[in-house]
Each structure stands twice: as structure tokens, then as C-alpha cells.
Design a protein around this motif. Structure first.
Motif, short mmCIF file in Angstrom:
data_model
loop_
_atom_site.label_atom_id
_atom_site.label_comp_id
_atom_site.label_asym_id
_atom_site.label_seq_id
_atom_site.Cartn_x
_atom_site.Cartn_y
_atom_site.Cartn_z
N LEU A 91 28.96 31.57 43.19
CA LEU A 91 30.10 30.70 43.50
C LEU A 91 30.19 29.53 42.53
CD1 LEU A 91 29.97 30.68 47.39
CD2 LEU A 91 31.57 31.91 45.91
N LYS A 92 29.05 28.99 42.10
CA LYS A 92 29.05 27.88 41.13
C LYS A 92 29.63 28.33 39.79
CE LYS A 92 24.99 25.62 43.02
NZ LYS A 92 23.56 25.37 42.83
N ARG A 93 29.44 29.60 39.44
CA ARG A 93 29.93 30.12 38.15
C ARG A 93 31.35 30.68 38.24
NH1 ARG A 93 25.26 33.26 38.55
NH2 ARG A 93 26.58 35.10 38.37
N THR A 94 31.96 30.61 39.41
CA THR A 94 33.30 31.17 39.59
C THR A 94 34.29 30.45 38.68
OG1 THR A 94 32.78 31.69 41.89
CG2 THR A 94 35.10 31.66 41.29
N PRO A 95 35.01 31.20 37.85
CA PRO A 95 35.97 30.58 36.93
C PRO A 95 37.12 29.88 37.67
CG PRO A 95 35.72 32.95 36.47
CD PRO A 95 34.96 32.65 37.72
N ALA A 96 37.72 28.92 37.01
CA ALA A 96 38.81 28.13 37.60
C ALA A 96 39.98 29.02 38.03
CB ALA A 96 39.28 27.06 36.63
N TRP A 97 40.33 30.03 37.20
CA TRP A 97 41.47 30.89 37.57
C TRP A 97 41.21 31.62 38.88
CZ3 TRP A 97 41.07 36.02 38.57
CH2 TRP A 97 39.95 36.70 38.06
N LEU A 98 39.95 32.01 39.09
CA LEU A 98 39.60 32.73 40.30
C LEU A 98 39.67 31.81 41.52
CD1 LEU A 98 38.68 35.33 41.61
CD2 LEU A 98 36.35 34.81 40.91
N ARG A 99 39.20 30.60 41.35
CA ARG A 99 39.28 29.61 42.44
C ARG A 99 40.73 29.35 42.84
NH1 ARG A 99 34.42 26.48 43.05
NH2 ARG A 99 32.87 27.13 41.52
N ARG A 100 41.59 29.21 41.82
CA ARG A 100 43.02 28.97 42.11
C ARG A 100 43.63 30.15 42.85
NH1 ARG A 100 42.86 27.04 36.89
NH2 ARG A 100 43.72 28.99 36.09
N GLU A 101 43.33 31.36 42.38
CA GLU A 101 43.93 32.54 42.99
C GLU A 101 43.40 32.80 44.40
OE1 GLU A 101 44.10 35.96 40.44
OE2 GLU A 101 45.20 34.87 38.90
N LEU A 102 42.18 32.38 44.69
CA LEU A 102 41.65 32.54 46.05
C LEU A 102 42.45 31.71 47.06
CD1 LEU A 102 37.81 32.53 45.40
CD2 LEU A 102 39.14 34.40 46.42
N SER A 103 43.02 30.61 46.60
CA SER A 103 43.79 29.77 47.51
C SER A 103 45.30 30.00 47.40
CB SER A 103 43.47 28.29 47.25
OG SER A 103 43.84 27.93 45.94
N SER A 104 45.68 31.03 46.67
CA SER A 104 47.09 31.34 46.47
C SER A 104 47.76 31.80 47.76
CB SER A 104 47.24 32.43 45.41
OG SER A 104 48.59 32.80 45.26
N THR A 105 49.05 31.49 47.86
CA THR A 105 49.84 32.00 48.99
C THR A 105 50.38 33.40 48.68
OG1 THR A 105 51.81 30.89 48.14
CG2 THR A 105 50.50 29.71 49.79
N ASP A 106 50.29 33.82 47.42
CA ASP A 106 50.70 35.16 47.01
C ASP A 106 49.60 36.14 47.41
OD1 ASP A 106 50.66 37.51 45.20
OD2 ASP A 106 52.46 36.56 44.37
N ASP A 107 49.91 37.05 48.32
CA ASP A 107 48.92 38.00 48.84
C ASP A 107 48.27 38.84 47.75
OD1 ASP A 107 49.17 37.17 51.46
OD2 ASP A 107 50.63 38.73 51.99
#
Length: 70
Positions: free
Chosen positions: A14-30
Motif C-alpha cells: 500500500l505504501k508503494r501504491t502509485p498516485a494514479w491507482l490511489r486516485r482511481e480507487l476513490s473514483s466514482t466511475d465504476d
């Protein structure tokens, strides 16, 4: 693998999770969120698999697939 080791391992992933992945995890787009979840799942699975392989029998480095015995 001991439970505490697993917690540390997942925490490291989780510490190494890239920023794009973090953003997409919280996306409203399914679709976007599902893609991110799949990517994170693959990262965690790869880390666990690697840890299990490295902790396997030090003599031959493998766990017998047929018996499950080290």
C-alpha cells in the motif's frame, strides 16, 4: 507466513501504491475503480506469492505442489 508478516507485507504494498491507482480507487466511475481494484489485488497477490516462495523449503526452494509438504 505469520499474520503479522502478512500485515507488514500488505502495508508495504500500500505504501508503494502509485498516485494514479490511489486516485482511481476513490473514483466514482465504476469501471475506473474496478480497474484500480484489480491492479491493487494483483500487486498484493504478487507480493504474497513472492514472500511464500522465498520462505519455502531452503533446501530446494520449492513447496511440493502434489503434497503441499515442504
Amino acid at each position: 507466513m505469520v499474520e503479522n508478516e502478512l500485515v507488514v507485507l500488505v502495508g508495504d504494498v500500500l505504501k508503494r501504491t502509485p498516485a494514479w491507482l490511489r486516485r482511481e480507487l476513490s473514483s466514482t466511475d465504476d469501471a475506473m475503480r474496478q480497474r484500480a481494484e484489480a491492479a491493487l489485488t494483483a500487486m498484493i497477490a504478487a507480493a504474497v506469492s513472492s514472500a511464500v516462495r522465498s520462505s519455502a523449503d531452503p533446501v530446494n526452494g520449492l513447496v511440493s505442489r502434489s503434497t503441499g509438504i515442504h
